[in-house]
Write a protein that holds these residues in place. Structure first.
Motif, short mmCIF file in Angstrom:
data_model
loop_
_atom_site.label_atom_id
_atom_site.label_comp_id
_atom_site.label_asym_id
_atom_site.label_seq_id
_atom_site.Cartn_x
_atom_site.Cartn_y
_atom_site.Cartn_z
N ASN A 1 0.10 4.55 -0.46
CA ASN A 1 -0.48 5.66 0.29
C ASN A 1 -1.91 5.27 0.64
OD1 ASN A 1 -2.01 6.21 -2.05
ND2 ASN A 1 -0.43 7.58 -2.83
N ASN A 2 -2.71 6.22 1.08
CA ASN A 2 -4.06 5.88 1.53
C ASN A 2 -4.98 5.38 0.43
OD1 ASN A 2 -3.51 6.47 4.18
ND2 ASN A 2 -4.14 8.60 4.00
N ASP A 3 -4.63 5.65 -0.83
CA ASP A 3 -5.57 5.30 -1.89
C ASP A 3 -5.01 4.37 -2.96
OD1 ASP A 3 -3.88 7.05 -3.13
OD2 ASP A 3 -5.43 8.36 -3.92
N LYS B 1 0.87 -1.17 0.00
CA LYS B 1 0.00 0.00 0.00
C LYS B 1 0.92 1.23 0.00
CE LYS B 1 -4.12 1.85 2.12
NZ LYS B 1 -5.10 1.72 3.19
#
Length: 136
Positions: A87-89, A85
């Protein structure tokens, strides 16, 4: 959706114009590149899901971390995926698969906000390691 695409295009354009290319490989109509811009590294690849071979990308702050993930993946015996992952998106899947006796890597990317998916072509270990070699 149009705003996201326009913003992505502007962001990528600015990174291409100001980023230093470390290495690149072309595999038929598909390519993969590693760029450095300030303290960030950007992997840019041709999307198999796109009719026009549009580029997709993801960034990370540390070249050695991503390099080690890839080298370890190629050294593993079995076919497998490594999921990161970034980053958050954004979720990146490094899919390692043996094809005709050669271990290959395909990158799959999932943007959780825009619910978009992209996939690179398969690349060999030498092709991928070549993008990490600084040009003289």
């Amino acid at each position: 959706m149009i705003r996201i695409l326009i913003f992505s295009f502007i962001l990528l354009s600015s990174l291409f114009s100001f980023g230093q290319e470390i290495g690149s490989v072309k595999n038929g109509n598909y390519s993969i590149k590693l760029l450095k811009s300030n303290n960030q590294f950007l992997v840019v690849y041709s999307d198999l899901n796109s009719e026009n071979f549009n580029n997709r990308s993801f960034h990370f702050p540390n070249k050695n971390t991503i390099y080690n993930i890839i080298v370890d993946g190629f050294d593993a015996i079995n076919d497998h995926q490594v999921i990161v992952k970034t980053n958050n998106d954004t979720i990146i899947k490094f899919e390692f698969k043996k094809i005709k006796g050669k271990k290959m890597l395909k990158i799959k990317q999932n943007n959780l906000i825009s619910n978009t998916f992209s996939t690179s072509a398969f690349f060999t270990k030498n092709e991928i390691l070549n993008i990490f070699r600084e040009k003289a």
